[in-house]
Design an enzyme around this catalytic site. Structure first.
Site, PDB file in Angstrom:
ATOM      1  N   ILE A  62      48.250-113.980  95.412  1.00 23.29           N
ATOM      2  CA  ILE A  62      48.516-114.274  93.991  1.00 23.29           C
ATOM      3  C   ILE A  62      49.966-113.855  93.683  1.00 23.29           C
ATOM      4  O   ILE A  62      50.303-112.693  93.851  1.00 23.29           O
ATOM      5  CB  ILE A  62      47.555-113.483  93.062  1.00 23.29           C
ATOM      6  CG1 ILE A  62      46.095-113.713  93.454  1.00 23.29           C
ATOM      7  CG2 ILE A  62      47.803-113.839  91.605  1.00 23.29           C
ATOM      8  CD1 ILE A  62      45.100-112.803  92.729  1.00 23.29           C
TER       9      ILE A  62
ATOM     10  N   GLY B 289      40.027-107.844 109.832  1.00 20.78           N
ATOM     11  CA  GLY B 289      41.453-107.593 109.581  1.00 20.78           C
ATOM     12  C   GLY B 289      41.820-107.405 108.119  1.00 20.78           C
ATOM     13  O   GLY B 289      42.988-107.410 107.762  1.00 20.78           O
TER      14      GLY B 289
ATOM     15  N   ASP C  15      44.810 -97.343  97.246  1.00 22.84           N
ATOM     16  CA  ASP C  15      45.555 -98.597  97.424  1.00 22.84           C
ATOM     17  C   ASP C  15      45.698 -99.317  96.071  1.00 22.84           C
ATOM     18  O   ASP C  15      46.786 -99.786  95.715  1.00 22.84           O
ATOM     19  CB  ASP C  15      44.804 -99.464  98.453  1.00 22.84           C
ATOM     20  CG  ASP C  15      45.462-100.793  98.683  1.00 22.84           C
ATOM     21  OD1 ASP C  15      46.384-100.866  99.506  1.00 22.84           O
ATOM     22  OD2 ASP C  15      45.058-101.780  98.015  1.00 22.84           O
TER      23      ASP C  15
ATOM     24  N   LYS D  85      49.079-100.096  93.592  1.00 20.42           N
ATOM     25  CA  LYS D  85      49.362-101.434  93.062  1.00 20.42           C
ATOM     26  C   LYS D  85      49.423-101.412  91.537  1.00 20.42           C
ATOM     27  O   LYS D  85      50.206-102.137  90.919  1.00 20.42           O
ATOM     28  CB  LYS D  85      48.283-102.414  93.534  1.00 20.42           C
ATOM     29  CG  LYS D  85      48.332-102.656  95.039  1.00 20.42           C
ATOM     30  CD  LYS D  85      47.099-103.376  95.532  1.00 20.42           C
ATOM     31  CE  LYS D  85      47.201-103.683  97.001  1.00 20.42           C
ATOM     32  NZ  LYS D  85      45.926-104.128  97.588  1.00 20.42           N
TER      33      LYS D  85
ATOM     34  N   GLY E 193      44.865-109.898 104.485  1.00 17.66           N
ATOM     35  CA  GLY E 193      44.875-110.713 105.705  1.00 17.66           C
ATOM     36  C   GLY E 193      46.283-111.104 106.080  1.00 17.66           C
ATOM     37  O   GLY E 193      47.188-111.128 105.233  1.00 17.66           O
TER      38      GLY E 193
HETATM   39  N1  LIG Z   1      46.837-106.078 106.281  1.00 17.59           N
HETATM   40  C1  LIG Z   1      46.951-106.643 105.091  1.00 17.59           C
HETATM   41  O1  LIG Z   1      46.157-107.498 104.716  1.00 17.59           O
HETATM   42  C2  LIG Z   1      48.073-106.242 104.181  1.00 17.59           C
HETATM   43  C3  LIG Z   1      48.212-106.918 102.938  1.00 17.59           C
HETATM   44  C4  LIG Z   1      49.273-106.577 102.088  1.00 17.59           C
HETATM   45  C5  LIG Z   1      50.147-105.560 102.470  1.00 17.59           C
HETATM   46  N2  LIG Z   1      49.956-104.903 103.659  1.00 17.59           N
HETATM   47  C6  LIG Z   1      50.896-103.836 103.984  1.00 17.59           C
HETATM   48  O2  LIG Z   1      51.600-104.202 105.181  1.00 17.59           O
HETATM   49  C7  LIG Z   1      51.910-103.040 105.938  1.00 17.59           C
HETATM   50  C8  LIG Z   1      51.350-103.181 107.360  1.00 17.59           C
HETATM   51  O3  LIG Z   1      49.937-103.282 107.285  1.00 17.59           O
HETATM   52  P1  LIG Z   1      49.107-103.864 108.545  1.00 17.59           P
HETATM   53  O4  LIG Z   1      47.707-103.961 108.086  1.00 17.59           O
HETATM   54  O5  LIG Z   1      49.769-105.101 109.061  1.00 17.59           O
HETATM   55  O6  LIG Z   1      49.269-102.657 109.583  1.00 17.59           O
HETATM   56  P2  LIG Z   1      49.107-102.709 111.178  1.00 17.59           P
HETATM   57  O7  LIG Z   1      48.252-103.840 111.584  1.00 17.59           O
HETATM   58  O8  LIG Z   1      48.722-101.315 111.563  1.00 17.59           O
HETATM   59  O9  LIG Z   1      50.579-103.030 111.727  1.00 17.59           O
HETATM   60  C9  LIG Z   1      51.595-102.109 111.544  1.00 17.59           C
HETATM   61  C10 LIG Z   1      52.792-102.560 112.386  1.00 17.59           C
HETATM   62  O10 LIG Z   1      53.891-101.706 112.060  1.00 17.59           O
HETATM   63  C11 LIG Z   1      54.525-101.311 113.285  1.00 17.59           C
HETATM   64  N3  LIG Z   1      55.138 -99.983 113.027  1.00 17.59           N
HETATM   65  C12 LIG Z   1      54.565 -98.851 112.579  1.00 17.59           C
HETATM   66  N4  LIG Z   1      55.495 -97.865 112.420  1.00 17.59           N
HETATM   67  C13 LIG Z   1      56.682 -98.408 112.798  1.00 17.59           C
HETATM   68  C14 LIG Z   1      58.018 -97.928 112.874  1.00 17.59           C
HETATM   69  N5  LIG Z   1      58.303 -96.662 112.521  1.00 17.59           N
HETATM   70  N6  LIG Z   1      58.999 -98.770 113.281  1.00 17.59           N
HETATM   71  C15 LIG Z   1      58.715-100.039 113.636  1.00 17.59           C
HETATM   72  N7  LIG Z   1      57.469-100.572 113.599  1.00 17.59           N
HETATM   73  C16 LIG Z   1      56.468 -99.762 113.180  1.00 17.59           C
HETATM   74  C17 LIG Z   1      53.409-101.265 114.313  1.00 17.59           C
HETATM   75  O11 LIG Z   1      53.986-101.372 115.590  1.00 17.59           O
HETATM   76  P3  LIG Z   1      53.093-101.464 116.944  1.00 17.59           P
HETATM   77  O12 LIG Z   1      52.584-102.869 116.966  1.00 17.59           O
HETATM   78  O13 LIG Z   1      54.056-101.192 118.020  1.00 17.59           O
HETATM   79  O14 LIG Z   1      52.003-100.420 116.783  1.00 17.59           O
HETATM   80  C18 LIG Z   1      52.590-102.487 113.902  1.00 17.59           C
HETATM   81  O15 LIG Z   1      53.089-103.672 114.477  1.00 17.59           O
HETATM   82  C19 LIG Z   1      51.336-101.856 105.162  1.00 17.59           C
HETATM   83  O16 LIG Z   1      52.299-101.306 104.332  1.00 17.59           O
HETATM   84  C20 LIG Z   1      50.262-102.501 104.310  1.00 17.59           C
HETATM   85  O17 LIG Z   1      49.986-101.768 103.124  1.00 17.59           O
HETATM   86  C21 LIG Z   1      48.959-105.239 104.525  1.00 17.59           C
END
Ligand SMILES: NC(=O)c1ccc[n+]([C@@H]2O[C@H](COP(=O)([O-])OP(=O)(O)OC[C@H]3O[C@@H](n4cnc5c(N)ncnc54)[C@H](OP(=O)(O)O)[C@@H]3O)[C@@H](O)[C@H]2O)c1
Length: 390
Positions: free
Chosen positions: A106, A157, A171, A175, A272
Site C-alpha cells: 500500500i 516468508g 513492528d 510503523k 513478503g
Molecule cells: N520480509 C518482509 O516481508 C519485509 C517487509 C517490509 C520490510 N521488511 C524489512 O526489510 C528488512 C529485511 O527483512 P527480511 O525479512 O528480508 O530479513 P532477512 O530475510 O533476514 O534478510 C536480511 C538480509 O540482510 C543481510 N544483512 C544483515 N546484516 C547485514 C549487514 N550488516 N551488512 C550487509 N548485509 C546484511 C543478510 O545477509 P545474509 O544473506 O548474508 O545473511 C540478509 O540477506 C528488515 O528491516 C525488515 O523490517 C521486511
C-alpha cells in the site's frame, strides 16, 4: 520482480553479511563490506533492506553524509532514528525514502505526502502487520493454534527473522510512529505510544471474541481532534460491520477518515519479498520526480491522560483494581481459570502498566470505543485559532 521500468540506472553491486551462504545466482557483484558501495563515487543511491537496525543506521548515515540517496525497508531504523535521519537529509544532498517500511504494497507514505498532504486526516487506523494478521486469521477462520499458525507464517516468508517484533506489536508500533510523521509531520516519541501484542492472547480471549461474533485484529489507531493527536496499538475486537474484520492472512488495510473525503480504505499485501521489492523499486523510480511538500497545517501531541479507552483486560487471577485504575467498568466475569473486566482506562495508565500487563501475560484488547477529554480539545481549538490569527 517483473517490471516495465525503462530507467537507465545501473545496479552497482549487492552487499550481504555471510560470505559462505548458498544463494541464487544474481547478475551483480556480491560483496560483504558495505564500504565497497558506500565509497564508490559512481553510486548515488543505496537501497537498504537488512535485518539489523543499528548496522542499517550506520549505512544510512554514511550514505546521506556522502550525498547519496537512501531507500530503506527498515521500520525499526526509521522509527528509532527518524529525527537524526531527517537532520542528516537536510544537512547533505541525498534524499531518504522508506515506502517499504510501512504496509508493504500500500503506497501509504506517498499518499500521505502527496494527495493527502494538506488534508486534515481525523482518523487513520489499520492492520499494519502481515504476520500477526496471518496468525489471527488462522486462529479465527481455521481454528488453528497460535504456534502452528506462527510456523506457517515463517515458512511462507511473512514473519520477520525475529517474529517477536511482529507478535508483540513492536513492528506495528514502529510503523505507527512513521505514519504519525507522514500524516502530521509530528514526532511523537515511541514511549508515548502505547502498544500491546497478540502474543499474550489465550484461548479464553479467543472464545470470548467468538461467543460475541467478533474477531480480534491487531490495530494501529491514530486520532486527530482539533489539531491534537494521539496514537496506540492494540489487539481489538471487531465485528462483521467493520471492514477490518474481513482483512485476512498477510494482507494489510488502512482506513483514513477526514471531513472532506469521508472514509477511504486501502488494502494490499503487507509482507513478503515481492510487495517489499515493488515498494523499494517505487521509491527508486520516484527519487528524481518529487520534491517534499510543505504542510500548511500544524499539529501537536495530545497528552495520553486526556484519552480514555474502553478495554478488555484478562488475567489468570482476580484483577487488582487498585493496580488497574478503571474509571468505569461495563462488564466482568470471574471463574477459577480467569477473570476479565471491560471498562474505561486512561491511555496514560495503560502506558504505565505496559510491563506489568506483559509480565503477567494478560490479554489486553480494545473494544474500539474511546473518547477525548473535551477541555483538552477546546485548548487545542484555541491554539489553532491563535495560529490562524497570527
Ligand atoms: N520480509 C518482509 O516481508 C519485509 C517487509 C517490509 C520490510 N521488511 C524489512 O526489510 C528488512 C529485511 O527483512 P527480511 O525479512 O528480508 O530479513 P532477512 O530475510 O533476514 O534478510 C536480511 C538480509 O540482510 C543481510 N544483512 C544483515 N546484516 C547485514 C549487514 N550488516 N551488512 C550487509 N548485509 C546484511 C543478510 O545477509 P545474509 O544473506 O548474508 O545473511 C540478509 O540477506 C528488515 O528491516 C525488515 O523490517 C521486511
Amino acid at each position: 520482480l517483473q517490471s516495465q521500468d525503462q530507467n537507465t540506472y545501473r545496479i552497482g553491486g549487492v552487499v550481504v553479511k555471510n560470505k559462505g551462504k548458498i544463494r541464487p545466482l544474481v547478475p551483480f557483484a556480491i560483496h560483504t563490506k558495505a564500504s565497497t558501495l558506500l565509497d564508490d563515487p559512481e553510486i548515488d543511491t543505496i537501497v537498504e533492506a537488512i535485518d539489523d537496525s543499528e548496522a542499517a543506521f550506520e549505512i544510512a548515515k554514511y550514505a546521506l553524509l556522502s550525498g547519496k540517496n537512501v531507500i530503506s525497508a527498515n521500520k525499526k531504523m526509521i522509527a528509532t532514528y527518524l529525527r537524526d535521519l531527517i537532520a542528516l537529509q537536510q544537512q547533505a544532498q541525498g534524499r531518504l525514502k522508506y515506502e517499504a517500511s510501512v504496509a508493504g504494497s500500500i503506497p501509504i507514505i506517498q499518499l500521505l505526502n502527496g494527495y493527502l498532504a494538506q488534508e486534515p486526516v481525523e482518523l487513520l487506523r489499520g492492520i499494519l502487520n502481515g504476520t500477526s494478521n496471518f496468525i489471527l486469521t488462522k486462529i479465527f477462520n481455521d481454528s488453528m493454534d497460535y504456534q502452528r499458525a506462527l510456523r506457517q507464517a515463517q515458512k511462507l516468508g511473512f514473519a520477520e527473522s525475529d517474529p517477536s517484533s511482529d507478535v508483540s506489536g513492536r513492528d506495528t508500533w514502529y510503523k505507527t510512529k512513521i505514519l504519525l510523521h507522514e500524516a502530521y509531520g509530528l514526532e511523537i516519541s515511541l514511549d508515548q505510544i502505547f502498544y500491546y501484542g497478540i502474543d499474550t492472547l489465550g484461548s479464553d480471549d479467543i472464545q470470548y471474541a467468538k461467543s460475541k461474533g467478533k474477531r480480534i485484529k491487531l490495530i494501529a489507531h491514530i486520532i486527530q481532534k482539533s489539531g491534537s493527536i494521539a496514537a496506540w496499538v492494540m489487539p481489538q475486537f471487531v465485528d462483521a460491520s467493520d471492514p477490518l474484520f474481513h482483512i485476512d492472512n498477510e494482507y494489510n488495510s488502512i482506513e483514513i477518515e477526514s471531513s472532506n473525503l469521508g472514509k477511504q480504505h486501502f488494502t494490499g499485501k503487507g509482507a513478503g519479498a515481492l510487495p517489499t521489492a515493488v515498494a523499494l523499486h517505487g521509491d527508486l523510480t520516484s527519487l528524481n520526480r518529487e520534491k517534499p511538500i510543505a504542510r500548511a497545517l500544524s499539529y501537536q501531541a495530545l497528552s495520553p491522560e486526556e484519552i480514555k479507552l474502553e478495554v478488555y483486560i484478562r488475567d489468570k487471577q482476580i484483577l487488582d483494581r487498585s493496580i488497574i485504575p478503571f474509571i468505569k467498568v461495563r462488564e466482568g466475569y470471574l471463574d477459577d481459570r480467569f477473570h476479565y473486566l471491560i471498562g474505561e482506562v486512561r491511555l496514560s495508565d495503560l502506558l504505565n502498566l505496559k510491563s506489568w500487563l506483559s509480565s503477567r501475560s494478560c490479554g489486553v484488547i480494545a473494544t474500539g470505543r474511546y473518547h477525548v477529554n473535551e477541555a483538552a480539545q477546546l485548548k487545542s481549538v484555541k491554539r489553532v485559532e491563535m495560529e490562524l490569527a497570527l
